[in-house]
Design a protein around this motif. Structure first.
Motif, PDB file in Angstrom:
ATOM      1  N   ALA A   1      59.043  21.001   4.000  1.00  0.00           N
ATOM      2  CA  ALA A   1      58.415  20.536   2.767  1.00  0.00           C
ATOM      3  C   ALA A   1      58.003  21.689   1.853  1.00  0.00           C
ATOM      4  N   GLY A   2      57.473  22.755   2.444  1.00  0.00           N
ATOM      5  CA  GLY A   2      57.045  23.878   1.621  1.00  0.00           C
ATOM      6  C   GLY A   2      58.208  24.590   0.967  1.00  0.00           C
ATOM      7  N   ALA A   3      59.293  24.773   1.713  1.00  0.00           N
ATOM      8  CA  ALA A   3      60.455  25.480   1.170  1.00  0.00           C
ATOM      9  C   ALA A   3      61.102  24.699   0.042  1.00  0.00           C
ATOM     10  N   VAL A   4      61.281  23.400   0.216  1.00  0.00           N
ATOM     11  CA  VAL A   4      61.918  22.619  -0.834  1.00  0.00           C
ATOM     12  C   VAL A   4      60.994  22.475  -2.039  1.00  0.00           C
ATOM     13  N   ALA A   5      59.685  22.386  -1.799  1.00  0.00           N
ATOM     14  CA  ALA A   5      58.741  22.315  -2.922  1.00  0.00           C
ATOM     15  C   ALA A   5      58.806  23.579  -3.764  1.00  0.00           C
ATOM     16  N   ALA A   6      58.888  24.735  -3.101  1.00  0.00           N
ATOM     17  CA  ALA A   6      58.995  26.000  -3.832  1.00  0.00           C
ATOM     18  C   ALA A   6      60.323  26.078  -4.592  1.00  0.00           C
TER      19      ALA A   6
END
Length: 411
Positions: free
Chosen positions: A56-61
């Motif tokens: 989730a963090g990688a795709v959000a960034a």
């Protein structure tokens, strides 16, 4: 990682776009399972989608989300503390990314197969409270432990009975269950003995995870449930019945319960269970105003239609229905704060054993065997799974919770 075809789920997948539970993952063999973060694990927040985990963090960034920093934290607590408007906004973003055609390739690059990750305890547990909310379970246990008395205590239908547990012994699914030791007194013996529990049991439960805290001295009412509770998970509160029977009078459970509580690695958002809302059973006594959840007063249905399955060594032993619980999670939240006790992000409160009225709906071996056993043997493995109705006839899956019993370790 994977390709875009992982985004194409069948309509009956239990972990489709109407679910999107949160967890914490890292590469396999990255450290202890029962810690939310480890020095070598590079834990990251994941969202389960079918048989994959979205970073989730990688795709959000990658997609420029304003919530990227929250989703790049090494555990769920910061996101949980952000409050319901943020939970709803993040959930809408995730759903859009996973189902929309325009960002498909970017999202697919951040999917990991479940088989290639290590799932961890997804949040840091602040406090742990276990309730006793099933009338069927409480009546069955009362008849076993107190055969010469009324099964239910006089206060049972006037307030949700509970006790404070040990936050430090809440562990993620898959953590071995070491057989506890303690004092136990067989009825025929004059003095207690010390040794490994011979009556190790399960308790099939549903847990509720608090996100938004509250101020000391300010109760959280029935209608504050959605504002404070981040999500729902399956929970097994392992119990040593022989230790429990000797110690529980007068102050209740202690060593018989505190050695280990297992939770699912996936926390399902409360909003994902809207279609599973249901009215609780009819009340036998009028409730005091702070617990009165009657629909006539405008309260939404407080029960959840969650269908649990218990398996022992791969064999189904029971199917407890959560819809039969006398006390709801909203009432439990209201009761445990009515004296002014504050909520903290990461507080976990559990329903107590879920049991229904039928013989195949009992959520503990104590009930299934009438107190006679057999109970769990070393090497036994117990798994809880569950689903709930979703929108438009779909089903919402709750992440499984499992544990295998290991022999006691000598003092």
């Amino acid at each position: 990682m994977t390709d875009a075809s992982a985004l194409d789920l069948p309509g009956d997948d239990l972990f489709g776009p109407d679910n999107l539970p949160y967890g914490l993952f890292s590469p396999a063999n990255a450290g202890p399972r029962d810690t939310p973060a480890g020095a070598d694990g590079r834990p990251r927040i994941g969202v389960r989608y079918g048989s994959h985990v979205l970073d989730a963090g990688a795709v959000a960034a990658a997609l420029g989300s304003p919530h990227a920093e929250l989703l790049q934290q090494p555990l769920l607590n910061p996101l949980m503390a952000a409050g319901r408007p943020v939970w709803q906004a993040v959930r809408a973003e995730l759903r859009g990314w996973l189902t929309g055609p325009d960002r498909r390739d970017t999202v697919a690059r951040h999917l990991y197969p479940l088989s290639g990750v290590e799932l961890r305890l997804p949040f840091e547990v602040a406090d742990y409270v276990d309730f006793y909310a099933s009338e069927h379970h409480a009546s069955n246990v009362g008849r076993i432990f107190r055969p010469d008395s009324e099964p239910l205590t006089p206060n049972w239908k006037h307030l949700p009975i509970g006790y404070h547990g040990r936050a430090g012994t809440v562990v993620v699914s898959g953590t071995p269950v070491v057989r506890p030791q303690g004092q136990r007194k067989p009825p025929a013996e004059a003095v207690p003995q010390f040794g490994p529990s011979a009556r190790l049991d399960i308790e099939a439960e549903v847990g509720f995870v608090v996100g938004t805290p509250s101020r000391l001295g300010e109760p959280a009412g029935l209608d504050a449930f959605r504002d404070h509770v981040f999500g729902v998970c399956l929970l097994n509160d392992w119990s040593a019945r022989d230790i429990q029977a000797w110690e529980y009078v007068p102050l209740g459970p202690f060593l018989g319960k505190s050695f280990q509580t297992s939770v699912s690695p996936w926390i399902t958002p409360v909003d994902a269970l809207d279609a599973a809302r249901t009215e609780p059973p009819a009340r036998d006594f009028p409730l005091l105003p702070y617990l009165d959840d009657s629909a006539a007063d405008g309260h939404e249905p407080g029960g959840f239609d969650i269908r649990i399955t218990v398996t022992l060594n791969g064999r189904k032993t029971a199917e407890p229905p959560f819809s039969s619980m006398y006390w709801t999670a909203a009432q439990q939240l209201a009761h445990m704060t009515v004296n002014g006790a504050s909520l903290r992000t990461g507080d976990l409160f559990a329903s107590g054993t879920v049991s229904g009225p039928d013989p195949d709906q009992l959520g503990s071996l104590l009930e299934l065997t009438g107190g006679k056993g057999p109970f769990l043997a070393d090497g036994d493995e117990v798994t809880l799974t569950a689903w709930a109705p979703g929108p438009s006839g779909t089903r919402i899956g709750l992440g499984a919770v499992s544990g295998r019993v290991e022999p006691a370790r000598t003092v």
